[in-house]
Design a protein around this motif. Sequence first.
Motif, mmCIF file in Angstrom:
data_model
loop_
_atom_site.group_PDB
_atom_site.id
_atom_site.type_symbol
_atom_site.label_atom_id
_atom_site.label_comp_id
_atom_site.label_asym_id
_atom_site.label_seq_id
_atom_site.Cartn_x
_atom_site.Cartn_y
_atom_site.Cartn_z
ATOM 1 N N ILE A 1 62.766 13.065 58.519
ATOM 2 C CA ILE A 1 63.750 12.309 60.044
ATOM 3 C C ILE A 1 62.698 10.598 60.091
ATOM 4 C CG2 ILE A 1 63.785 12.820 62.120
ATOM 5 C CD1 ILE A 1 65.150 14.470 60.484
ATOM 6 N N SER A 2 63.195 9.534 60.285
ATOM 7 C CA SER A 2 63.136 8.352 60.732
ATOM 8 C C SER A 2 63.531 8.807 62.083
ATOM 9 C CB SER A 2 64.232 6.827 60.290
ATOM 10 O OG SER A 2 65.592 7.344 60.555
ATOM 11 N N ARG A 3 62.334 7.395 62.640
ATOM 12 C CA ARG A 3 62.257 7.460 64.144
ATOM 13 C C ARG A 3 64.121 6.840 64.395
ATOM 14 N NH1 ARG A 3 59.798 8.517 68.773
ATOM 15 N NH2 ARG A 3 59.610 6.821 69.980
ATOM 16 N N GLU A 4 64.600 5.856 64.019
ATOM 17 C CA GLU A 4 66.026 5.673 64.821
ATOM 18 C C GLU A 4 66.974 7.293 64.809
ATOM 19 O OE1 GLU A 4 68.754 4.144 66.354
ATOM 20 O OE2 GLU A 4 66.831 3.438 65.895
ATOM 21 N N GLN A 5 66.454 7.995 63.957
ATOM 22 C CA GLN A 5 67.721 8.763 64.285
ATOM 23 C C GLN A 5 66.902 10.363 65.261
ATOM 24 O OE1 GLN A 5 66.508 10.629 59.839
ATOM 25 N NE2 GLN A 5 68.247 11.709 60.035
ATOM 26 N N GLU A 6 65.377 10.193 65.887
ATOM 27 C CA GLU A 6 65.257 10.582 66.781
ATOM 28 C C GLU A 6 65.710 10.216 68.370
ATOM 29 O OE1 GLU A 6 60.686 10.671 66.554
ATOM 30 O OE2 GLU A 6 60.489 10.490 64.492
ATOM 31 N N ARG A 7 66.038 8.565 67.881
ATOM 32 C CA ARG A 7 66.243 8.504 69.321
ATOM 33 C C ARG A 7 67.909 9.000 69.944
ATOM 34 N NH1 ARG A 7 65.247 3.401 72.471
ATOM 35 N NH2 ARG A 7 66.470 2.654 74.059
ATOM 36 N N ILE A 8 68.028 8.987 71.401
ATOM 37 C CA ILE A 8 69.580 9.810 71.887
ATOM 38 C C ILE A 8 70.669 8.334 71.870
ATOM 39 C CG2 ILE A 8 70.589 11.453 73.728
ATOM 40 C CD1 ILE A 8 67.819 12.553 73.754
ATOM 41 N N ASP A 9 71.761 8.235 71.242
ATOM 42 C CA ASP A 9 72.272 7.797 71.217
ATOM 43 C C ASP A 9 73.722 8.761 72.126
ATOM 44 O OD1 ASP A 9 75.307 6.361 71.979
ATOM 45 O OD2 ASP A 9 74.965 5.996 69.096
ATOM 46 N N TRP A 10 73.760 8.300 73.779
ATOM 47 C CA TRP A 10 74.598 9.098 75.055
ATOM 48 C C TRP A 10 76.091 8.704 74.671
ATOM 49 C CZ3 TRP A 10 72.253 12.396 77.058
ATOM 50 C CH2 TRP A 10 70.816 12.141 77.170
ATOM 51 N N THR A 11 75.976 7.692 73.687
ATOM 52 C CA THR A 11 77.756 7.487 74.049
ATOM 53 C C THR A 11 78.164 8.428 72.814
ATOM 54 O OG1 THR A 11 77.498 5.734 71.768
ATOM 55 C CG2 THR A 11 77.488 5.455 74.185
ATOM 56 N N LYS A 12 77.443 9.286 72.235
ATOM 57 C CA LYS A 12 77.863 10.996 71.518
ATOM 58 C C LYS A 12 78.666 11.982 72.221
ATOM 59 C CE LYS A 12 75.539 9.884 67.625
ATOM 60 N NZ LYS A 12 74.213 9.995 66.048
ATOM 61 N N ASN B 1 72.769 18.490 69.448
ATOM 62 C CA ASN B 1 72.202 19.020 68.899
ATOM 63 C C ASN B 1 71.531 18.542 67.557
ATOM 64 O OD1 ASN B 1 74.424 21.284 68.089
ATOM 65 N ND2 ASN B 1 75.728 20.108 66.739
ATOM 66 N N GLN B 2 71.141 17.171 68.024
ATOM 67 C CA GLN B 2 69.846 16.447 67.632
ATOM 68 C C GLN B 2 68.658 16.937 68.897
ATOM 69 O OE1 GLN B 2 70.510 12.711 69.588
ATOM 70 N NE2 GLN B 2 69.097 11.952 68.282
ATOM 71 N N ILE B 3 69.144 17.569 69.884
ATOM 72 C CA ILE B 3 67.879 17.678 70.685
ATOM 73 C C ILE B 3 67.599 18.853 69.840
ATOM 74 C CG2 ILE B 3 66.865 18.133 72.995
ATOM 75 C CD1 ILE B 3 68.979 16.523 74.271
ATOM 76 N N ARG B 4 68.155 19.629 69.843
ATOM 77 C CA ARG B 4 67.014 21.470 68.989
ATOM 78 C C ARG B 4 66.735 21.059 68.051
ATOM 79 N NH1 ARG B 4 71.601 25.411 66.979
ATOM 80 N NH2 ARG B 4 73.155 24.511 66.465
ATOM 81 N N GLY B 5 67.742 19.920 66.581
ATOM 82 C CA GLY B 5 67.248 19.609 64.924
ATOM 83 C C GLY B 5 65.700 19.444 65.604
ATOM 84 N N LEU B 6 65.864 18.856 66.463
ATOM 85 C CA LEU B 6 64.257 17.673 66.556
ATOM 86 C C LEU B 6 63.574 18.670 67.427
ATOM 87 C CD1 LEU B 6 65.795 14.141 66.569
ATOM 88 C CD2 LEU B 6 64.687 15.713 64.838
ATOM 89 N N HIS B 7 63.714 19.495 68.097
ATOM 90 C CA HIS B 7 62.488 20.685 68.137
ATOM 91 C C HIS B 7 61.922 21.897 67.499
ATOM 92 C CE1 HIS B 7 60.938 22.379 72.083
ATOM 93 N NE2 HIS B 7 61.187 24.181 71.490
ATOM 94 N N PRO B 8 61.041 21.885 67.003
ATOM 95 C CA PRO B 8 59.584 21.124 68.046
ATOM 96 C C PRO B 8 58.946 19.937 67.806
ATOM 97 C CG PRO B 8 58.405 22.804 67.473
ATOM 98 C CD PRO B 8 59.725 23.210 66.426
ATOM 99 N N TRP B 9 59.277 19.358 66.792
ATOM 100 C CA TRP B 9 58.882 18.008 66.212
ATOM 101 C C TRP B 9 59.955 17.210 64.991
ATOM 102 C CZ3 TRP B 9 58.362 22.877 63.817
ATOM 103 C CH2 TRP B 9 58.761 22.988 62.700
ATOM 104 N N PRO B 10 60.301 16.454 65.161
ATOM 105 C CA PRO B 10 59.476 15.310 66.228
ATOM 106 C C PRO B 10 59.462 15.117 67.389
ATOM 107 C CG PRO B 10 60.631 14.299 64.667
ATOM 108 C CD PRO B 10 60.653 15.660 64.437
ATOM 109 N N ILE B 11 60.851 15.271 68.314
ATOM 110 C CA ILE B 11 61.013 15.153 69.615
ATOM 111 C C ILE B 11 62.532 14.066 69.608
ATOM 112 C CG2 ILE B 11 60.938 15.268 72.072
ATOM 113 C CD1 ILE B 11 60.372 18.006 70.419
#
Length: 313
Positions: free
Chosen positions: A205-216, A223-233
Motif C-alpha cells: 500500500i502506498s501513501r497515496e492509496q491511504e488518502r480518501i478521495d471524497w469524490t468517490k 471499502n477503502q477505510i475497512r481495507g486499511l483498518h487497522p493498518w495503515p489507516i
Amino acid sequence: MTSVVFMGTPDFSVPILKMLYEEGYKIQTVVTQPDRPVGRKHVLTPTPVKAAAVELGLPVIQPERLKGSQELQQIIALNPDLIVTAAFGQILPKELLDTPRLGCINVHASLLPAYRGGAPIHQAVIDGQKETGVTIMYMAEKLDAGDIIAQQAIAIEEEDYTGLLFDKLSIIGRDLLKNTLPSIIDGTNRRIPQDESKVSFAHNISREQERIDWTKSNIDIYNQIRGLHPWPIAYTTLDGQNVKVWWAKKSTVTHHEKPGTVIGISKKFFTVATGDGQAIDIVDLQPAGKKRMEAVNYLNGVGSKLQIGDHFE
C-alpha cells in the motif's frame, strides 16, 4: 522426519509456524525480518514470528536482505527437505529456491492468480471483492507465479476489515497447509500452472492509496477505510491537518453538496458527503497529534467547533 526451514514475519505467519512445530516437523531454523523500532519511543521490537520462535525454543535468522548475504549461505548449508514461507516479506534468491529436495512452498493470502504481491488482503477489501482465500503454491523466481497445490475460498462479509481477514485467513492457511503437506512430502500432490491471463497484482500500500478521495462513492470510500483498518489507516485533511479515519459506516443520507462537506452532526458521529450523492458516517478517528478516539469524544473535545458546511479536502 522431514526437515523444514520456516520463513515468515507478521502475526499471519505465527499459527502456521506453531502448526509445523506441533505436528513434529523438524524446524531447523526460523527466518524473519530484523527487529524494527516501533512507536513514538522507537522501541526495538521483534517480529511476531521471532517472538513465537523464541517461545518455542527455535533458532532464528534475521537477514536485512537475503540475496548475497551470509545468512543465505547459512540457510543453504542446512540443506532442508522443504522451505515453507508465509508473508516473509523478501524475494527468495534462485539458489535458495533450488536448495530443498521437496521445493519451496508459500502460503499466500489470495486466490491466485488474483492479487499477486505483498498486500492481497488489503487490496481485495479495497476493491470490494466478495471472496478471497488462501493458496498453497510452489515458489518460482517470478513473484507469486508458481504452480498451485491447493486453495480454499472464504466470503468477504460486509463488516469484514483487513485485520479480521488476516486472522481468518491465517487459520485457514494453517489448516490447509497441515492437510496438504503429507501429499507434498510423498509426491502425490497436484500441481496446477497459473492462468497468466487472469493475473492481477496487490503491491504494498502506498501513501497515496491511504488518502480518501471524497469524490468517490460511499461504498468505495467505505471499502477503502475497512481495507486499511487497522493498518495503515485511511486519512483525510481538515484545515490543513491530517485526520486518520479508523472506522466509518455507509450513511443513508442523500445530498447535493460538494464531496467532502460535513452535512450532518449527531452525538455519536458526523456525516460527510461523497461523490455519488450519498455519504459516510465517521465514527472513529484520530486528529493530528492526538490519540485515536470515538467520534462522540471528538465532537465533545477537539472537534467541538466542527460545523455543518466544513469541508474535508
